[in-house]
Design a protein around this motif. Sequence first.
Motif, PDB file in Angstrom:
ATOM      1  N   HIS A   1     -38.489 -14.133 197.204  1.00  0.00           N
ATOM      2  CA  HIS A   1     -39.303 -13.569 197.751  1.00  0.00           C
ATOM      3  C   HIS A   1     -39.362 -12.143 199.012  1.00  0.00           C
TER       4      HIS A   1
ATOM      5  N   LEU B   1     -39.072  -9.775 196.531  1.00  0.00           N
ATOM      6  CA  LEU B   1     -39.622  -9.149 196.020  1.00  0.00           C
ATOM      7  C   LEU B   1     -41.630  -8.442 196.228  1.00  0.00           C
TER       8      LEU B   1
ATOM      9  N   PHE C   1     -43.007  -6.646 193.592  1.00  0.00           N
ATOM     10  CA  PHE C   1     -43.084  -8.070 193.068  1.00  0.00           C
ATOM     11  C   PHE C   1     -42.117  -7.105 191.618  1.00  0.00           C
TER      12      PHE C   1
ATOM     13  N   ILE D   1     -39.884  -7.701 189.289  1.00  0.00           N
ATOM     14  CA  ILE D   1     -38.441  -8.504 188.471  1.00  0.00           C
ATOM     15  C   ILE D   1     -37.534  -8.055 188.480  1.00  0.00           C
TER      16      ILE D   1
ATOM     17  N   THR E   1     -36.532  -5.533 191.893  1.00  0.00           N
ATOM     18  CA  THR E   1     -35.574  -7.079 193.132  1.00  0.00           C
ATOM     19  C   THR E   1     -33.866  -7.941 192.317  1.00  0.00           C
TER      20      THR E   1
END
Length: 178
Positions: free
Chosen positions: A144, A147, A152, A154, A157
């Motif tokens: 997180h 992220l 955010f 994906i 990340t």
Amino acid sequence: MADESRLLLIVEDDESFSSTLRRSFERRGYTVLVAAGPEAMEMVLKTRRPGYAVVDLKLGAASGLSCVERLHAFDPGMNIVVLTGFASIATAVEAIKLGARHYLAKPASTDDIEAAFGRAEGDAAAPLGARPTSIKTLEWERIHEVLAETDFNISETARRLGMHRRTLARKLEKRQVT
């Protein structure tokens, strides 16, 4: 412009949740405006000056942290509370650094949010938990943290974590967050 001391802006992309929250705060005497994301929030800020804001951490593909930063820059005295199903230490710290007054994990009640608005100072008497941190919790918090760093994204990340994108997606699906 009318007195907007009890004007609340809810930045939330879940229409059902924002509607429920709006009705609950209206019953408490707030005038409530709802924005589904950063662009709608900007439109509201062109004509209104809310004293309170509730911001969801994950707004579709956007990060609520950028909204917190913008709201705080707009009015440093605004009472901003971040709500999230993606609770982690990293995002909590970032939200507070960017100007949020408080950070609450969903589900949070209207009472919880209103109490968070009223807490201007930290609580030095808060009990310190001696909870041992598991490897899974550390992994979840690191995921997180990254992220949040990537707004955010994906794919980015997964790349930064050295993990296959599908593996990351499966990990996120296992811990259903809303």
